[in-house]
Design an enzyme around this catalytic site. Structure first.
Site, PDB file in Angstrom:
ATOM      1  N   THR A  21       0.871  -1.165   0.000  1.00 19.16           N
ATOM      2  CA  THR A  21       0.000   0.000   0.000  1.00 19.16           C
ATOM      3  C   THR A  21       0.911   1.218   0.000  1.00 19.16           C
ATOM      4  O   THR A  21       1.880   1.292   0.773  1.00 19.16           O
ATOM      5  CB  THR A  21      -1.019  -0.011   1.154  1.00 19.16           C
ATOM      6  OG1 THR A  21      -1.839   1.157   1.037  1.00 19.16           O
ATOM      7  CG2 THR A  21      -0.389  -0.063   2.526  1.00 19.16           C
ATOM      8  N   GLU A  22       0.639   2.161  -0.924  1.00 18.04           N
ATOM      9  CA  GLU A  22       1.646   3.181  -1.233  1.00 18.04           C
ATOM     10  C   GLU A  22       1.883   4.180  -0.113  1.00 18.04           C
ATOM     11  O   GLU A  22       2.838   4.948  -0.162  1.00 18.04           O
ATOM     12  CB  GLU A  22       1.319   3.900  -2.544  1.00 18.04           C
ATOM     13  CG  GLU A  22      -0.002   4.641  -2.566  1.00 18.04           C
ATOM     14  CD  GLU A  22      -1.118   3.809  -3.184  1.00 18.04           C
ATOM     15  OE1 GLU A  22      -1.084   2.572  -3.040  1.00 18.04           O
ATOM     16  OE2 GLU A  22      -2.032   4.396  -3.791  1.00 18.04           O
ATOM     17  N   ASN A  23       1.016   4.154   0.906  1.00 17.69           N
ATOM     18  CA  ASN A  23       1.292   5.046   2.029  1.00 17.69           C
ATOM     19  C   ASN A  23       2.339   4.477   2.974  1.00 17.69           C
ATOM     20  O   ASN A  23       2.644   5.116   3.981  1.00 17.69           O
ATOM     21  CB  ASN A  23      -0.002   5.398   2.770  1.00 17.69           C
ATOM     22  CG  ASN A  23      -0.756   4.186   3.244  1.00 17.69           C
ATOM     23  OD1 ASN A  23      -0.937   3.231   2.486  1.00 17.69           O
ATOM     24  ND2 ASN A  23      -1.178   4.199   4.476  1.00 17.69           N
TER      25      ASN A  23
END
Lengths: 217, 225
Positions: free
Chosen positions: A51-53
């Site tokens: 997840t890119e966060n």
């Protein structure tokens, strides 16, 4: 012979995508419908979700009462971290995409062109407030970019188009489109339709799409 | 050397009107809400804010915008379900927006902190967000030239710090903190706990103290299990 088209549900499309992701893959699931793919991954294999966060090894939604405000996904929903997970900052996270380290990314779309252009961040409406997030980075940031979408808009227009009219997210980046009618592979030789749902003929699909298609096996 | 400030008010006291300020966080995770409150109380205006989101509801960056204190915002995802403060001032033209793809935002900040003059990235090539920008084909792939983003201040949130400014983060609240810390002339970290020098494992330090000017302990609003 019935001519009723047995369109796939969102869950069935997600299951079809999940079945195509091999053991050992690093995968990013875009916000919205693609998150359903996580619920369809087979057990007994290792798929690591990014997840890119800032998390590799994203796990399922926590039980009520166990939510942690510091542990969310890109859709800002509460998630968990699986054993073996890793946290990292944003520059590292997007290096995983831009650097070609992610194997698969599954994204939603407003439109996909037959040459693999993707439009999924902006409706193009004059009064729309723009927001892009990681869409453009994801579009160019995985070895294989899959799109998950309904083939037709609510008004019945094909979202597979010869040329996108909505603002682009990326050029020539989509490899495969999973829809409720069929699967489309974007290839240098053209767009190949296969796995048509029961009740749908190739000719009827071509008519629905209004773009040249090749018959897949 | 002791970078501990006794209050957030003291830490943000010298922020001038017109300052550029990076604010960490993604969604609500890692947003230094208390530091933003201190900035609101301090009164600086005509600010340029660099952050992933533009705030929601009536707190944090949304509160700052709602008070008319922000002139420009550089971010990737301003529009959200409850981003009324941004929406209103953007649509009325009071607020300038520079929309940047999220990975380019992180990398442009990283570049500023690392002394990189500019870089070519494939993200955004051929899209509205690359219009007017220099492009180049390198190794058969198309790239867009992007420039660094630096700031006068960074307000970030970490979990623990020592008096030397070394920082350890917590889970996905890390997000933009480490890159923003490198790219601002004055990085202010609010942390849940300050520990003694030597109490942070050097192998586990994420942001080395050289990047941090001021540290303020702020009681966390939720358990840190």
């Amino acid at each position: 012979m019935s001519d009723v088209i047995q369109r796939l549900t969102r869950k069935q499309i997600a299951a079809r995508i999940a079945a195509d992701i091999p053991d050992g893959s690093y995968v990013n699931l875009g916000i919205g419908a693609p998150t359903e793919v996580a619920n369809c991954l087979p057990s007994g294999i290792t798929i690591i979700l990014h997840t890119e966060n800032g998390l590799l090894g994203m796990g399922p939604t926590p039980p009520p009462g166990a939510e942690d405000p510091d542990l969310i996904n890109a859709g800002k929903q509460y998630v968990t971290a699986n054993p073996g997970a890793a946290y990292f900052h944003h520059a590292d996270s997007f290096a995983m995409m831009r650097g070609g380290h992610l194997d698969y990314c599954v994204l939603g779309a407003y439109q996909v062109s037959i040459t693999g252009d993707l439009a999924n961040w902006h409706t193009g409406a004059a009064d729309a407030i723009p927001a892009v997030g990681g869409a453009m980075d994801l579009a160019i940031g995985a070895k294989s970019v899959f799109v998950m979408m309904d083939l037709l808009t609510k008004a019945g227009k094909s979202k597979l188009v010869s040329r996108c009219t909505s603002p682009l997210t990326g050029i020539g980046c989509v490899k495969r489109v999973y829809t409720d009618h069929a699967i489309f592979d974007i290839t240098p030789q053209g767009t190949v339709a296969h796995d048509l749902v029961p009740g749908l003929t190739f000719e009827a699909l071509e008519k629905l799409c209004g773009v040249p298609l090749r018959r897949g096996t | 050397m002791n970078k501990i400030c006794h209050s957030l008010g003291e830490a943000v006291a010298d922020v001038p009107d017109g300052a550029s300020i990076m604010i960490g966080g993604f969604g609500d995770a890692g947003v230094p809400f208390e530091a933003i409150d201190a900035l609101i109380a301090q009164g600086a205006k005509e600010l340029t804010i660099i952050s992933n989101n533009a705030g929601t509801g009536d707190q944090g960056i949304a509160a700052l915008i709602g008070l008319g204190r922000v002139r420009k915002i550089v971010c990737s995802f301003p529009r959200q379900a409850d981003s009324k403060a941004f929406d209103e001032r953007y649509l009325s033209g009071e607020l300038t927006l520079e929309l940047v793809p999220q990975g380019n935002l992180a990398e442009r900040i990283r570049a500023a902190g690392a002394g990189i003059g500019a870089f070519f990235t494939p993200t955004g090539y051929g899209t509205l967000l690359a219009e007017g920008k220099e492009t180049r084909e390198i190794g058969g792939r198309n790239y867009v030239l992007e420039y660094p983003i630096a700031a006068d201040y960074a307000l970030i949130k970490a979990d623990r710090a020592d008096p030397l400014g070394n920082l350890v983060y917590r889970k996905t609240a890390r997000n933009f903190g480490p890159v923003m810390a490198t790219a601002a002339a004055c990085t202010i970290a609010q942390v849940a706990e300050v520990v003694a020098v030597g109490d942070l494992d050097p192998e586990a330090v994420v942001t080395p103290g050289i990047f941090v000017k001021r540290v303020v302990a702020v009681k966390p609003d939720h358990p840190r299990a």
